[in-house]
Design an enzyme around this catalytic site. Structure first.
Site: not given
Ligand code: KIV
Length: 281
Positions: A49, A87, A185
Site C-alpha cells: 500500500s 510485503d 481482506e
Molecule cells: O499493503 C497493505 O497495506 C496490506 C494491508 C492492507 C493488509 O496488504
C-alpha cells in the site's frame, strides 16, 4: 519494556484458545514506525500500500522489491519491538521459485522478520519455497489488491457460496503449506468467522468483520492522511492531514508577515562580527 514479538508468538494467538486479538498496522518509515511501536502494536506491516499512500500511485502494482526493501530498512532501523513483516510486491513471487526465495530474502536482509504474499492455492509452491528457506510467510486472501484487474475492481470477495467455499479451501491450503497467519481482506463477516474457526493459524481481518483473530489497518487511513475516499471499514481516529495543513499555513503566514523567525529563533551575531559587517550593535 515490551518483549520482542516473534513469529511463534503470533502463530499461537488464536482467540478460540483465549488469546488477545492481534493488532497489526502499516508503517513505511522510521518516525511512524516509532509512533506505532510506542502504541504497542503486535505487528508492523510495510505493505505494498506504500505505492498508494506514500508514493502517489493509483494501485499497488507500481512498486518493486527495491522499493519495499528501502522502506523495510527505514522501519527496521527504528528497532521496533513489534514483529516486522515486509510485503512481497506483485510479480516478485509469481515466476521461478528461486526468484521468489531471493526476493523474500531481500526483505529479510533489509530487516523484515517475515514476508506476506497474496493468493490461495496457486501460491502454495511459493509459500513452501520461502518457508523452506526458513523465512516465515503470512498469507493474504479475499480482496487481494494485486489482483485488482483480474477482480474487475476492488470488490468484496466470497459473497456467493461457491466463491466462499473456494476461499475456505485457499485458507486451509495456506495453513497446510506453512503460513503462520492469514490476512482476510474484504470478505463477508460470517465467512471470515468460519475460516477463523477452520484454520489453526490466526486470521487478521481488514474489512472482514469482528470475528477474526486480529485486525489490520493502513496507518494513513486511520490518521486521516489518505484523502477523503476511504473504504467503509476505515474508522478515522485523527485528522492529521488537516492539522498538518493548518500548521504549515500558520507558518507561511508568520513568514509572510515577518513574525518568523524571531530573535530567539536566530543565531545572534557577536558584537565584533556585527561591527565587522558594518552593523550597529
Ligand atoms: O499493503 C497493505 O497495506 C496490506 C494491508 C492492507 C493488509 O496488504
Amino acid at each position: 519494556m515490551k518483549e520482542q514479538v516473534t513469529v511463534p508468538g503470533i502463530r499461537a494467538r488464536k482467540r478460540s484458545r483465549g488469546a488477545e486479538p492481534i493488532v497489526m498496522i502499516t508503517a513505511y518509515d522510521a518516525p511512524f514506525a516509532r509512533v506505532v511501536d510506542q502504541a504497542d502494536v503486535d505487528i508492523i506491516l510495510v505493505g505494498d500500500s506504500l505505492a498508494e499512500v506514500v508514493l502517489g500511485w493509483e494501485d499497488t502494482l507500481h512498486v518493486g522489491i527495491a522499493d519495499l526493501a528501502y522502506h523495510v530498512g527505514a522501519v527496521a532501523r527504528s528497532r521496533p519491538q513489534a514483529l516486522l513483516v515486509g510485503d512481497m510486491p506483485w510479480l516478485t513471487y509469481h515466476l521461478e521459485a528461486s526468484d521468489t526465495v531471493r526476493n523474500a530474502a531481500i526483505l529479510v536482509q533489509a530487516g523484515a522478520h517475515a514476508v506476506k504474499l497474496e493468493g490461495g492455492r496457486r501460491r502454495v509452491p511459493a509459500v513452501r519455497a520461502i518457508t523452506d528457506a526458513e523465512i516465515p510467510v503470512m498469507g493474504h486472501l479475499g480482496l487481494t489488491p494485486q489482483s485488482v484487474h483480474a477482480m474487475g475492481g476492488y470488490k468484496v470477495q466470497g459473497r456467493e457460496a461457491i466463491a466462499a467455499g473456494e476461499l475456505r479451501q485457499d485458507a486451509e491450503a495456506l495453513a497446510a503449506a506453512g503460513c503462520f497467519a492469514i490476512v482476510l481482506e474484504g470478505v463477508p463477516d460470517a465467512l471470515a468467522e468460519r475460516i477463523t474457526a477452520e484454520v489453526d493459524i490466526p486470521t487478521i481481518g481488514i474489512g472482514a468483520g469482528p470475528g477474526c483473530d486480529g485486525q489490520v489497518i493502513v496507518l494513513h487511513d486511520l490518521l486521516g492522511l489518505a484523502g477523503t475516499k476511504v473504504p467503509k471499514f476505515v474508522r478515522r481516529y485523527a485528522e492529521l492531514g488537516s492539522a498538518a495543513t493548518e500548521a504549515v499555513r500558520d507558518w507561511a503566514c508568520d513568514v509572510r508577515e515577518g513574525r518568523y523567525p524571531s530573535e530567539a529563533e536566530s543565531y545572534r551575531a557577536s558584537a565584533e562580527l556585527r561591527e565587522a559587517l558594518g552593523l550597529s550593535s
